[in-house]
Design a protein around this motif. Structure first.
Motif, PDB file in Angstrom:
ATOM      1  N   ALA A  51       0.819  -1.219   0.000  1.00 33.45           N
ATOM      2  CA  ALA A  51       0.000   0.000   0.000  1.00 33.45           C
ATOM      3  C   ALA A  51       0.849   1.264   0.000  1.00 33.45           C
ATOM      4  O   ALA A  51       0.445   2.297  -0.533  1.00 33.45           O
ATOM      5  CB  ALA A  51      -0.944  -0.003   1.202  1.00 33.45           C
ATOM      6  N   ASP A  52       2.048   1.191   0.575  1.00 34.04           N
ATOM      7  CA  ASP A  52       2.928   2.358   0.665  1.00 34.04           C
ATOM      8  C   ASP A  52       3.967   2.433  -0.452  1.00 34.04           C
ATOM      9  O   ASP A  52       4.842   3.276  -0.417  1.00 34.04           O
ATOM     10  CB  ASP A  52       3.642   2.379   2.023  1.00 34.04           C
ATOM     11  CG  ASP A  52       2.667   2.556   3.165  1.00 34.04           C
ATOM     12  OD1 ASP A  52       1.630   3.215   2.960  1.00 34.04           O
ATOM     13  OD2 ASP A  52       2.934   2.023   4.257  1.00 34.04           O
ATOM     14  N   HIS A  53       3.883   1.555  -1.423  1.00 33.21           N
ATOM     15  CA  HIS A  53       4.827   1.547  -2.544  1.00 33.21           C
ATOM     16  C   HIS A  53       4.162   2.183  -3.757  1.00 33.21           C
ATOM     17  O   HIS A  53       3.310   1.566  -4.388  1.00 33.21           O
ATOM     18  CB  HIS A  53       5.249   0.112  -2.886  1.00 33.21           C
ATOM     19  CG  HIS A  53       6.070  -0.545  -1.833  1.00 33.21           C
ATOM     20  ND1 HIS A  53       7.432  -0.616  -1.913  1.00 33.21           N
ATOM     21  CD2 HIS A  53       5.719  -1.147  -0.668  1.00 33.21           C
ATOM     22  CE1 HIS A  53       7.890  -1.247  -0.849  1.00 33.21           C
ATOM     23  NE2 HIS A  53       6.870  -1.573  -0.076  1.00 33.21           N
ATOM     24  N   PRO A  54       4.527   3.420  -4.104  1.00 33.79           N
ATOM     25  CA  PRO A  54       3.857   4.112  -5.208  1.00 33.79           C
ATOM     26  C   PRO A  54       4.033   3.442  -6.572  1.00 33.79           C
ATOM     27  O   PRO A  54       3.173   3.573  -7.437  1.00 33.79           O
ATOM     28  CB  PRO A  54       4.484   5.505  -5.206  1.00 33.79           C
ATOM     29  CG  PRO A  54       5.733   5.393  -4.407  1.00 33.79           C
ATOM     30  CD  PRO A  54       5.571   4.219  -3.496  1.00 33.79           C
ATOM     31  N   ALA A  55       5.104   2.691  -6.785  1.00 35.04           N
ATOM     32  CA  ALA A  55       5.334   2.060  -8.088  1.00 35.04           C
ATOM     33  C   ALA A  55       4.734   0.654  -8.162  1.00 35.04           C
ATOM     34  O   ALA A  55       4.854  -0.015  -9.169  1.00 35.04           O
ATOM     35  CB  ALA A  55       6.826   2.003  -8.383  1.00 35.04           C
ATOM     36  N   SER A  56       4.076   0.211  -7.094  1.00 33.38           N
ATOM     37  CA  SER A  56       3.508  -1.136  -7.038  1.00 33.38           C
ATOM     38  C   SER A  56       2.075  -1.068  -6.527  1.00 33.38           C
ATOM     39  O   SER A  56       1.665  -0.085  -5.932  1.00 33.38           O
ATOM     40  CB  SER A  56       4.329  -2.024  -6.103  1.00 33.38           C
ATOM     41  OG  SER A  56       5.670  -2.064  -6.498  1.00 33.38           O
ATOM     42  N   ALA A  57       1.347  -2.144  -6.771  1.00 35.34           N
ATOM     43  CA  ALA A  57      -0.025  -2.229  -6.272  1.00 35.34           C
ATOM     44  C   ALA A  57      -0.324  -3.681  -5.918  1.00 35.34           C
ATOM     45  O   ALA A  57       0.219  -4.598  -6.527  1.00 35.34           O
ATOM     46  CB  ALA A  57      -1.002  -1.742  -7.321  1.00 35.34           C
TER      47      ALA A  57
END
Length: 112
Positions: A51-57
């Motif tokens: 959730a806190d990784h902008p480049a991942s989902a």
């Protein structure tokens, strides 16, 4: 964890487009004791971690048998499906590269 097996050779699959390919891989993690994890908690932990990784989902995505699972899309479009295996003795991680064009001179049937 009792053991982990990551396949050294993946499977190349065709994608849409001329000579477009996708690499797939698999990692299996076996439990040392039955019911070593709560599959729902595993999914929740993975979703919250990404959730806190902008480049991942990551999103919860149950498997066809109703078993909890998670779909992670990482940087550059790499994908991962994580779930407990069918006999509930471990966790499986299926991985997928984004589609790419196989370079000239490389035969699609080779091992990669």
């Amino acid at each position: 964890m009792a053991s982990m097996d990551q396949h050294q050779i993946g499977v190349r699959m065709s994608c849409s487009g001329q000579r477009a390919s996708q690499w797939t891989g698999q990692t299996k993690i076996a439990y040392c004791t039955p019911n070593a994890i709560d599959p729902d908690a595993l999914v929740d932990d993975i979703v919250s971690t990404y959730a806190d990784h902008p480049a991942s989902a990551a999103r919860s995505e149950p498997f066809p048998d109703g078993q909890p699972g998670v779909h992670v899309v990482g940087e550059h479009g790499a994908g991962y499906l994580v779930n407990e295996n069918v006999d509930r003795t471990g966790v499986e991680i299926l991985s997928f590269s984004p589609c790419f064009v196989l370079p000239e001179g490389m035969w699609p049937g080779d091992d990669y």
